[in-house]
Every structure is written in structure tokens, then in C-alpha cells.
Scaffold this motif. Structure first.
Motif, PDB file in Angstrom:
ATOM      1  N   PRO A   1     -13.335  10.547 -50.265  1.00 47.89           N
ATOM      2  CA  PRO A   1     -13.819  11.817 -50.807  1.00 47.89           C
ATOM      3  C   PRO A   1     -14.432  11.660 -52.190  1.00 47.89           C
ATOM      4  CG  PRO A   1     -11.430  11.761 -50.867  1.00 47.89           C
ATOM      5  CD  PRO A   1     -11.888  10.539 -50.123  1.00 47.89           C
ATOM      6  N   GLY A   2     -15.572  12.283 -52.378  1.00 49.37           N
ATOM      7  CA  GLY A   2     -16.237  12.267 -53.673  1.00 49.37           C
ATOM      8  C   GLY A   2     -17.005  11.001 -54.001  1.00 49.37           C
ATOM      9  N   LEU A   3     -16.980  10.016 -53.126  1.00 47.30           N
ATOM     10  CA  LEU A   3     -17.691   8.766 -53.394  1.00 47.30           C
ATOM     11  C   LEU A   3     -19.019   8.734 -52.650  1.00 47.30           C
ATOM     12  CD1 LEU A   3     -14.743   6.210 -53.153  1.00 47.30           C
ATOM     13  CD2 LEU A   3     -15.727   7.259 -55.206  1.00 47.30           C
ATOM     14  N   ALA A   4     -19.956   7.939 -53.173  1.00 46.68           N
ATOM     15  CA  ALA A   4     -21.272   7.806 -52.539  1.00 46.68           C
ATOM     16  C   ALA A   4     -21.722   6.353 -52.629  1.00 46.68           C
ATOM     17  CB  ALA A   4     -22.284   8.716 -53.241  1.00 46.68           C
ATOM     18  N   GLY A   5     -22.676   6.012 -51.774  1.00 45.80           N
ATOM     19  CA  GLY A   5     -23.309   4.698 -51.838  1.00 45.80           C
ATOM     20  C   GLY A   5     -22.346   3.547 -51.645  1.00 45.80           C
ATOM     21  N   ASP A   6     -22.540   2.497 -52.469  1.00 42.18           N
ATOM     22  CA  ASP A   6     -21.724   1.285 -52.343  1.00 42.18           C
ATOM     23  C   ASP A   6     -20.237   1.550 -52.570  1.00 42.18           C
ATOM     24  OD1 ASP A   6     -23.994  -0.178 -51.767  1.00 42.18           O
ATOM     25  OD2 ASP A   6     -24.219  -0.963 -53.812  1.00 42.18           O
ATOM     26  N   ALA A   7     -19.911   2.435 -53.514  1.00 41.29           N
ATOM     27  CA  ALA A   7     -18.504   2.736 -53.789  1.00 41.29           C
ATOM     28  C   ALA A   7     -17.849   3.384 -52.571  1.00 41.29           C
ATOM     29  CB  ALA A   7     -18.376   3.634 -55.015  1.00 41.29           C
ATOM     30  N   ARG A   8     -18.575   4.281 -51.912  1.00 39.98           N
ATOM     31  CA  ARG A   8     -18.061   4.945 -50.706  1.00 39.98           C
ATOM     32  C   ARG A   8     -17.817   3.927 -49.601  1.00 39.98           C
ATOM     33  NH1 ARG A   8     -17.945   9.584 -47.717  1.00 39.98           N
ATOM     34  NH2 ARG A   8     -18.584   9.399 -45.539  1.00 39.98           N
ATOM     35  N   MET A   9     -18.820   3.084 -49.340  1.00 41.55           N
ATOM     36  CA  MET A   9     -18.687   2.124 -48.250  1.00 41.55           C
ATOM     37  C   MET A   9     -17.586   1.102 -48.543  1.00 41.55           C
ATOM     38  SD  MET A   9     -20.611   3.518 -46.096  1.00 41.55           S
ATOM     39  CE  MET A   9     -20.440   2.325 -44.765  1.00 41.55           C
ATOM     40  N   ALA A  10     -17.405   0.726 -49.814  1.00 39.38           N
ATOM     41  CA  ALA A  10     -16.327  -0.197 -50.172  1.00 39.38           C
ATOM     42  C   ALA A  10     -14.962   0.450 -49.903  1.00 39.38           C
ATOM     43  CB  ALA A  10     -16.445  -0.617 -51.637  1.00 39.38           C
ATOM     44  N   ALA A  11     -14.818   1.726 -50.241  1.00 46.39           N
ATOM     45  CA  ALA A  11     -13.562   2.434 -49.972  1.00 46.39           C
ATOM     46  C   ALA A  11     -13.306   2.536 -48.470  1.00 46.39           C
ATOM     47  CB  ALA A  11     -13.588   3.824 -50.609  1.00 46.39           C
ATOM     48  N   LEU A  12     -14.364   2.797 -47.692  1.00 53.23           N
ATOM     49  CA  LEU A  12     -14.213   2.870 -46.236  1.00 53.23           C
ATOM     50  C   LEU A  12     -13.830   1.505 -45.665  1.00 53.23           C
ATOM     51  CD1 LEU A  12     -17.191   5.192 -45.193  1.00 53.23           C
ATOM     52  CD2 LEU A  12     -14.793   5.814 -45.613  1.00 53.23           C
ATOM     53  N   GLU A  13     -14.432   0.443 -46.177  1.00 53.82           N
ATOM     54  CA  GLU A  13     -14.097  -0.910 -45.722  1.00 53.82           C
ATOM     55  C   GLU A  13     -12.637  -1.245 -46.010  1.00 53.82           C
ATOM     56  OE1 GLU A  13     -15.612  -2.974 -43.858  1.00 53.82           O
ATOM     57  OE2 GLU A  13     -17.675  -2.248 -43.879  1.00 53.82           O
TER      58      GLU A  13
END
Length: 145
Positions: free
Chosen positions: A92-104
Motif C-alpha cells: 500500500p502506498g508504494l509505486a514503481g520499483d519500491a512497490r515491485m520490491a515489496a511485492l517480491e
């Protein structure tokens, strides 16, 4: 008037799937009815034989704000792609590379609990922020979103 909802999964191993989804959602396996210290004690009192004790299980939000998720044993196995699936909001609240890193990171954690990683969808702004498609231990698809 808004209504409470419960999500129900047909499955082969209700206790196992409940344990997985408790981990995935930050929920807890629902405790026994009031007056009983354990499910075995409650099921003994109800006269439920041991071979039927994994016919159902449920997980609940420890803060009592999210819906209950119920798991019921059925004889048939999953056959095709889900028509409805859960999106687990893992970034939540993340975008781009930071979002995908959190999902990974979350995908790796859930794989260690029995999930299978199916595919990664890269961000495609403005409509798709990126997500990872997963399957629970019985093959039910869900997305890390």
C-alpha cells in the motif's frame, strides 16, 4: 444497508489452507467456541468423530474489522482458473520499483509457506501499478497487489 460477508474456499485440507491464509492475510485461525480450551475439546463435546475434524476451519481478522474466511472440505479437486480471486494488498502506498520490491519480498515469504508464484506483471501506468499472481497451496489463484 451494507452486509457482512464471508469468503468461502472449497478445499481438500481446511486446516492446512486456513493456516496458509492466516499467514497471508495477517489473520488468525478462529478459536474454539466459548467455554472450550481447544477445538478438540469442543468437537469431543459435540460428538464429532476424529475423521471429520478437518471438514472445516476458518480464519478471522484479529482486529475484527475484516471478513471471516471459511474453508470447507469437498471431495473434488480444483479444476480450472478461479472466476473470483483475492487481491492481497501487500504494497500500500508504494509505486514503481519500491512497490515491485515489496511485492517480491511478500511473494518469497508466501512461497516459504506453500504458495506458488505464477507470474509477474510489470507496472503499466496509468491503470496497472504492477502485481504478482500467486497460487495458494491448493492452487487457488490470488494476486499480490
Amino acid at each position: 444497508m451494507a452486509r457482512d460477508v464471508q469468503f468461502t474456499f472449497d478445499c481438500a485440507d481446511p486446516a492446512g489452507l486456513a493456516a496458509f491464509w492466516a499467514e497471508a492475510l495477517g489473520y488468525q485461525v478462529q478459536g474454539p467456541p466459548a467455554g472450550f480450551e481447544s477445538w478438540d475439546q469442543a468437537l469431543d463435546a459435540m460428538g464429532v468423530p476424529p475423521e471429520l475434524r478437518n471438514d472445516a476451519s476458518a480464519v478471522v481478522d484479529p482486529e475484527d474489522s475484516g471478513p471471516r474466511v471459511f474453508f470447507q472440505r469437498v471431495p473434488e479437486r480444483k479444476q480450472t482458473k478461479n472466476r473470483v480471486h483475492l487481491d492481497v494488498r501487500a504494497a500500500p502506498g508504494l509505486a514503481g520499483d519500491a512497490r515491485m520490491a515489496a511485492l517480491e519480498t511478500e511473494a518469497e515469504r508466501l512461497v516459504s509457506h506453500g504458495a506458488t508464484r505464477l507470474e509477474r506483471h510489470e507496472p503499466a501506468p496509468p491503470l496497472d501499478a504492477g502485481h504478482i499472481v500467486m497460487a495458494d497451496p491448493e492452487g487457488n489463484e490470488f494476486c499480490l497487489d
